[in-house]
Design a protein around this motif. Structure first.
Motif, short mmCIF file in Angstrom:
data_model
loop_
_atom_site.label_atom_id
_atom_site.label_comp_id
_atom_site.label_asym_id
_atom_site.label_seq_id
_atom_site.Cartn_x
_atom_site.Cartn_y
_atom_site.Cartn_z
N VAL B 71 60.08 58.89 -3.56
CA VAL B 71 59.94 60.36 -3.56
C VAL B 71 61.28 61.02 -3.83
N PHE B 72 61.29 61.96 -4.76
CA PHE B 72 62.47 62.79 -5.05
C PHE B 72 62.07 64.24 -4.82
N VAL B 73 62.94 65.04 -4.21
CA VAL B 73 62.62 66.46 -4.03
C VAL B 73 63.64 67.32 -4.76
N GLY B 180 41.83 68.33 -11.13
CA GLY B 180 42.17 67.13 -11.89
C GLY B 180 42.28 65.92 -10.98
N THR B 181 42.48 64.75 -11.59
CA THR B 181 42.68 63.52 -10.81
C THR B 181 44.12 63.09 -10.96
N SER B 182 44.82 62.99 -9.84
CA SER B 182 46.25 62.68 -9.88
C SER B 182 46.50 61.25 -10.33
N SER B 183 47.60 61.05 -11.02
CA SER B 183 48.02 59.72 -11.45
C SER B 183 48.80 58.98 -10.37
N ILE B 184 48.94 59.60 -9.20
CA ILE B 184 49.77 58.98 -8.16
C ILE B 184 49.29 57.56 -7.86
N ARG B 185 47.97 57.35 -7.90
CA ARG B 185 47.45 56.02 -7.57
C ARG B 185 47.88 54.96 -8.60
N LEU B 186 48.41 55.38 -9.74
CA LEU B 186 48.85 54.41 -10.76
C LEU B 186 50.31 53.97 -10.58
N ILE B 187 51.02 54.66 -9.67
CA ILE B 187 52.46 54.39 -9.54
C ILE B 187 52.75 52.93 -9.22
N SER B 188 51.94 52.33 -8.34
CA SER B 188 52.23 50.94 -7.93
C SER B 188 52.10 49.97 -9.10
N GLN B 189 51.25 50.31 -10.10
CA GLN B 189 51.06 49.40 -11.23
C GLN B 189 52.00 49.66 -12.41
N TYR B 190 52.48 50.90 -12.54
CA TYR B 190 53.23 51.25 -13.74
C TYR B 190 54.63 51.76 -13.37
N PRO B 191 55.63 50.88 -13.50
CA PRO B 191 56.99 51.31 -13.14
C PRO B 191 57.56 52.35 -14.11
N ASN B 192 56.84 52.62 -15.20
CA ASN B 192 57.32 53.62 -16.18
C ASN B 192 56.67 54.99 -15.97
N LEU B 193 55.96 55.16 -14.86
CA LEU B 193 55.25 56.43 -14.60
C LEU B 193 56.01 57.30 -13.61
N LEU B 194 56.27 58.54 -13.99
CA LEU B 194 56.82 59.53 -13.06
C LEU B 194 55.83 60.68 -12.96
N VAL B 195 55.40 60.99 -11.74
CA VAL B 195 54.48 62.10 -11.50
C VAL B 195 55.28 63.24 -10.86
N VAL B 196 55.15 64.44 -11.42
CA VAL B 196 55.90 65.59 -10.90
C VAL B 196 54.91 66.63 -10.39
N GLN B 197 55.13 67.09 -9.17
CA GLN B 197 54.27 68.14 -8.60
C GLN B 197 55.13 69.27 -8.02
N TYR B 212 58.47 68.09 -6.29
CA TYR B 212 58.82 66.71 -6.00
C TYR B 212 58.35 65.80 -7.12
N ALA B 213 59.01 64.65 -7.22
CA ALA B 213 58.64 63.64 -8.20
C ALA B 213 58.31 62.37 -7.44
N LEU B 214 57.30 61.65 -7.92
CA LEU B 214 56.87 60.40 -7.30
C LEU B 214 56.89 59.32 -8.37
N GLY B 215 57.40 58.16 -8.00
CA GLY B 215 57.43 57.08 -8.98
C GLY B 215 58.15 55.87 -8.41
N ASN B 216 58.24 54.86 -9.24
CA ASN B 216 58.96 53.63 -8.89
C ASN B 216 60.37 53.94 -8.37
N GLU B 217 60.80 53.16 -7.39
CA GLU B 217 62.13 53.36 -6.78
C GLU B 217 63.26 53.48 -7.80
N ASN B 218 63.16 52.68 -8.89
CA ASN B 218 64.25 52.73 -9.88
C ASN B 218 64.30 54.09 -10.57
N LEU B 219 63.12 54.65 -10.86
CA LEU B 219 63.10 55.98 -11.48
C LEU B 219 63.67 57.02 -10.52
#
Lengths: 350, 350
Positions: B71-73, B180-197, B212-219
């Motif tokens: 999580v990034f804020v 809409g349907t959030s992509s947050i549930r895809l974060i664990s499978q796709y390290p190239n996904l960043l979701v911004v809300q 905030y942004a949600l995504g893989n720790e490296n992102l």
């Protein structure tokens, strides 16, 4: 990108410290600021803030006798400095700043892919003005300087401005209200001058994140272009409301800044008596060194005694400590702890 | 630099308007948010905020079942998008986003010296997923899209993520909570996904500036590196305190987002009856066009009648209006005014 981010002073949560490490103001914000924020905590938070911050800019402009178009407001002076590096500095030529200075400058430079040359301060940490008489892509330094606290005179700043008519010269006045002379009065004569200030220190609002830049309309316009290419609304409604009252409450402002300057004088005198070298400070901190006791050791032992100061493991200043000026009570404890340390055998150098 | 800054929706001050032009929420923030902000308006504003926003990040992480390190804020989702453009997109290859989309994307691209290719939406404004199967330096699009309100399915997003394993794919979910349907549930499978809300829309906090942004720790780590090279403290103490309560007050959040979706359905039905084309919306606005009455004319006449909507003078959508979903009362007046205009002879096309 190989960026090395800026590291702010530590904010440990393991125990209650006397925090003299991030140059925060020991006194609370003006009660009028807190009242204005509470009043702004209402249903209108559902609406975007004014992206131009018109009211706050007018208040600041009136306060300094400038036009609203000569005022830019931002999320702390750090954000404004980042925008300024992006807006004004030329990647083709090295930008200039002192070798001992605010450690965020080289970070901004790297973020913006700018080359830089660091101008070595004189041995007494004063600014060698004539070293700025060379080709450059922009100039920045704090007045007073951090972490030394030494101020530059307006005559010296004018010399730099005059020689560098083709460069933007940024004077970072984060600490100006504690005894330095502001360059704001030079704005009308020098279109290449940008003065940056903050409410974090002298207005006791580090937690609100508001800074401002003052300068020629063209410079302010360029900052707006960058900001509006980055984030339309950098100041929230609460920050805008609180900041306006902070600028307006002149009486409270004068009272706390004078109190801090008086405490600085008393603390400096005590430190001198204990054998410390104290760099003459026009800021809300003192930069000190002891001829016998190593700074890093004092830093560690103060920390063990629940007093946090700032130590920079950096060439030329690695035997110095930067100590923020706290309340009289905090400084009394700080001085007691210092005395314990330099009288304690464990404090002797190995 | 030749930057063309983003221009936010107008905020005129000449009279009282019904504001349906900046997708603000018509309902106030949760009372718990206002109480938390008032409680935080205290002497501790003299101290810097937590630069890492640990408490808020933990609250958001818990809410979505993620780790704090995912999580990034930031200061609104706009600031986070600016950091993301700086952190993730490759200047060597064109980045991809739709031709009809949030108009800040090309502004960020210019700020960061990035090339971009705009993917033409299908005639019904749906996203042509297979157009993203090409070499690129990064991908960004809103889901639901703005200003159309059309959503993309998770299957479509997964196809894009799978094909573009070497690019960061940013899903800008500013409007996700309205159907809409959030992509947050895809974060664990796709390290190239960043979701911004953002809290600006569904949490009624446009005036507080928190996203905030949600995504893989490296992102998230890369975003932190950029942020800490720019401004250590982007969220003030009041925003941190208010945002935390906004995330926690699930009941209030569900109540207002459902209310807005219900109003959207009613308004859409009425507009269809009046002959409007209404793009299927999963956002807190509708994108509408009339076969006879030109959008720009309706926009002007609504403005004269103290109702502000958004008109974009832009190829392909210059006969559309974006209308934010307000309260039932506001939408009743909006519909009355619309009826007056399309029944008024002056409203006829020239």
């Amino acid at each position: 990108m190989g960026l090395e981010p800026y590291i702010p002073g530590e904010q440990p949560k393991d125990k209650k410290y006397i925090k003299l490490n991030t140059n925060e103001n020991p006194y609370p914000p003006s009660p009028k600021v807190l009242a204005a924020i509470k009043a702004a905590a209402n249903d209108s938070l559902k609406l975007y803030p004014d992206p131009e911050g018109e009211e706050l800019r007018s208040t600041i402009a009136d306060y300094y006798g400038l036009k609203k178009e000569e005022v830019f407001v931002g999320n702390g002076s750090d954000e404004i400095l980042a925008f300024a590096f992006m807006a004004f500095f030329d990647p083709g030529r090295p930008i200039l700043f002192p070798d001992i200075t605010y450690s965020f400058y080289p970070v901004y430079a790297k973020l913006c892919n700018l080359n830089y040359e660091q101008i070595a301060l004189n041995p007494d940490f004063s600014l060698p003005v004539n070293q700025f008489f060379r080709e450059n892509g922009g100039i920045i330094f704090p007045n007073p300087n951090a972490p030394t606290g030494r101020a530059v005179t307006l005559n010296e700043i004018e010399e730099i401005l005059r020689y560098n008519g083709n460069s933007v010269v940024i004077i970072d006045e984060a600490y100006i209200d504690f005894g330095g002379t502001s360059s704001i009065r030079l704005i009308s004569q020098y279109p290449n001058l940008l003065v940056v200030q903050t409410l974090s220190k002298s207005r006791s609002l580090a937690g609100l994140r508001v800074g401002y830049a003052l300068g020629n309309e063209n410079l302010i316009g360029a900052l707006n272009t960058i900001k509006n290419s980055f984030n339309s609304y950098t100041l929230d409604r609460l920050a805008l409301a609180g900041a306006k009252e902070a600028i307006k409450d002149e009486e409270y402002f004068q009272q706390i800044r004078k109190k801090i300057m008086a405490t600085r004088k008393e603390v400096s005198d005590e430190l001198l008596k204990l054998g410390f070298k104290v760099v003459p400070s026009q800021a809300n901190f003192v930069f000190i060194s002891h001829p016998i006791f190593p700074a890093q050791k004092i830093f560690q032992q103060l920390k063990e005694r629940a007093v946090l100061v700032r130590y920079f493991k950096q060439s030329r200043i690695d035997n110095y400590l930067r100590v923020s000026i706290g309340s009289d009570e905090e400084m009394k404890i700080f001085l007691q702890r210092i005395k314990e340390i330099i009288q304690d055998k464990q404090g002797l150098p190995k």
